[in-house]
Design a protein around this motif. Structure first.
Motif, short mmCIF file in Angstrom:
data_model
loop_
_atom_site.label_atom_id
_atom_site.label_comp_id
_atom_site.label_asym_id
_atom_site.label_seq_id
_atom_site.Cartn_x
_atom_site.Cartn_y
_atom_site.Cartn_z
N ARG A 36 61.86 26.62 164.46
CA ARG A 36 61.05 27.84 164.59
C ARG A 36 61.97 29.00 164.28
N THR A 37 61.48 29.96 163.53
CA THR A 37 62.29 31.12 163.19
C THR A 37 62.45 32.02 164.42
N ALA A 38 63.40 32.92 164.34
CA ALA A 38 63.63 33.87 165.44
C ALA A 38 62.33 34.63 165.70
N GLY A 39 61.97 34.75 166.96
CA GLY A 39 60.72 35.39 167.32
C GLY A 39 59.49 34.55 167.06
N SER A 40 59.69 33.28 166.71
CA SER A 40 58.59 32.35 166.43
C SER A 40 57.61 32.89 165.38
N ALA A 41 58.15 33.54 164.36
CA ALA A 41 57.32 34.11 163.30
C ALA A 41 56.85 33.05 162.32
N ALA A 70 71.24 28.73 160.75
CA ALA A 70 69.92 29.11 161.27
C ALA A 70 69.95 29.21 162.79
N GLN A 71 70.65 28.30 163.45
CA GLN A 71 70.77 28.38 164.91
C GLN A 71 71.46 29.68 165.32
N ARG A 72 72.50 30.07 164.61
CA ARG A 72 73.20 31.32 164.91
C ARG A 72 72.30 32.54 164.71
N LEU A 73 71.29 32.42 163.84
CA LEU A 73 70.34 33.50 163.60
C LEU A 73 69.18 33.50 164.60
N GLY A 74 69.23 32.57 165.55
CA GLY A 74 68.19 32.51 166.58
C GLY A 74 67.06 31.54 166.30
N PHE A 75 67.16 30.75 165.22
CA PHE A 75 66.16 29.74 164.95
C PHE A 75 66.35 28.60 165.96
N LYS A 76 65.25 27.99 166.38
CA LYS A 76 65.29 26.93 167.38
C LYS A 76 64.76 25.62 166.81
N PHE A 77 65.50 24.55 167.06
CA PHE A 77 65.05 23.21 166.66
C PHE A 77 63.80 22.87 167.45
N THR A 78 62.74 22.43 166.77
CA THR A 78 61.47 22.13 167.43
C THR A 78 61.42 20.73 168.02
N GLY A 79 62.39 19.90 167.69
CA GLY A 79 62.35 18.51 168.12
C GLY A 79 61.66 17.62 167.09
N VAL A 112 50.56 31.86 162.51
CA VAL A 112 51.54 30.87 162.96
C VAL A 112 52.45 30.44 161.82
N GLY A 113 51.89 30.27 160.62
CA GLY A 113 52.68 29.89 159.46
C GLY A 113 52.31 28.54 158.90
N TRP A 114 53.28 27.93 158.23
CA TRP A 114 53.09 26.65 157.56
C TRP A 114 53.98 25.60 158.20
N ARG A 115 53.44 24.39 158.30
CA ARG A 115 54.20 23.28 158.87
C ARG A 115 54.10 22.06 157.98
N VAL A 116 55.06 21.17 158.15
CA VAL A 116 55.03 19.87 157.50
C VAL A 116 54.74 18.86 158.60
N VAL A 117 53.68 18.07 158.42
CA VAL A 117 53.30 17.09 159.44
C VAL A 117 53.06 15.74 158.79
N ARG A 118 53.31 14.71 159.55
CA ARG A 118 53.00 13.35 159.09
C ARG A 118 51.49 13.15 159.08
N ALA A 119 51.05 12.23 158.23
CA ALA A 119 49.62 11.94 158.09
C ALA A 119 48.97 11.62 159.44
N ALA A 120 49.68 10.94 160.30
CA ALA A 120 49.13 10.53 161.59
C ALA A 120 48.76 11.72 162.49
N SER A 121 49.35 12.88 162.26
CA SER A 121 49.04 14.02 163.14
C SER A 121 48.18 15.09 162.46
#
Length: 177
Positions: free
Chosen positions: A44-49, A63-72, A146-155
């Motif tokens: 997720r980008t800084a500020g969850s943009a 990206a982590q140093r810029l405040g981006f967070k790993f979503t898991g 919210v933006g754009w995401r990449v998701v697996r077919a199952a979700s």
């Protein structure tokens, strides 16, 4: 032979292809594609943009140093070099906010870049276009605000139920290195 190393950062193992070397001797022709796979990581980008995707360890750390967070979320593995049957996965960044999208289409990449509303940032990795037992199909989904995401077919279904729109398939990713 391409060699990669990995580093565990924030609970995710991120492949490092920055120091990769290539040996073109005949002895390396039997190298398997798995040598070339690296994780496609969602942040997720800084500020969850918006959402950000990378398959590069150094970029992940910046990206982590810029405040981006790993979503898991790690949709899967992409190739970090051209392999037969793979196509480039392009990344673009919105010029108005910290939001990114991925596309397989050079036409979409060019049109969005020409609009001035998006900046082309390069190839994140390469994805196969054909199904196989060690691959899953991925899609790009979008949601206003919210933006754009990449998701697996199952979700995909659960994202649609939550108000996301399916923008289309993005090929396949490997499920393991």
């Amino acid at each position: 032979m391409v060699t990669t190393t990995a580093l565990a950062v924030g609970g995710v193992v991120v492949a490092n292809s920055a120091g990769a070397t290539q040996d073109t001797t005949a002895a390396t022709t039997a190298t398997t594609a798995t040598t070339y796979r690296t994780q496609l990581i969602e942040m997720r980008t800084a500020g969850s943009a918006g959402y950000f995707y990378t398959a590069n360890q150094a970029e992940f750390l910046r990206a982590q140093r810029l405040g981006f967070k790993f979503t898991g979320q790690v949709p899967g593995y992409v190739a970090n070099t051209a392999l037969r049957g793979t196509v480039p996965l392009y990344r673009l960044r919105s010029t108005s906010r910290a939001s990114y999208l991925l596309t397989l289409s050079a036409t979409e990449r060019n049109n969005l870049s020409a609009s001035g509303k998006w900046r082309y940032e390069g190839v994140v990795g390469r994805v196969p276009m054909a199904p196989a037992s060690d691959r899953v199909k991925i899609y790009r989904v979008s949601k206003a605000g919210v933006g754009w995401r990449v998701v697996r077919a199952a979700s995909v279904r659960s994202h649609v139920a939550a108000g996301w729109r399916v923008d289309g398939p993005l090929g396949f990713v490997w499920t393991r290195k």
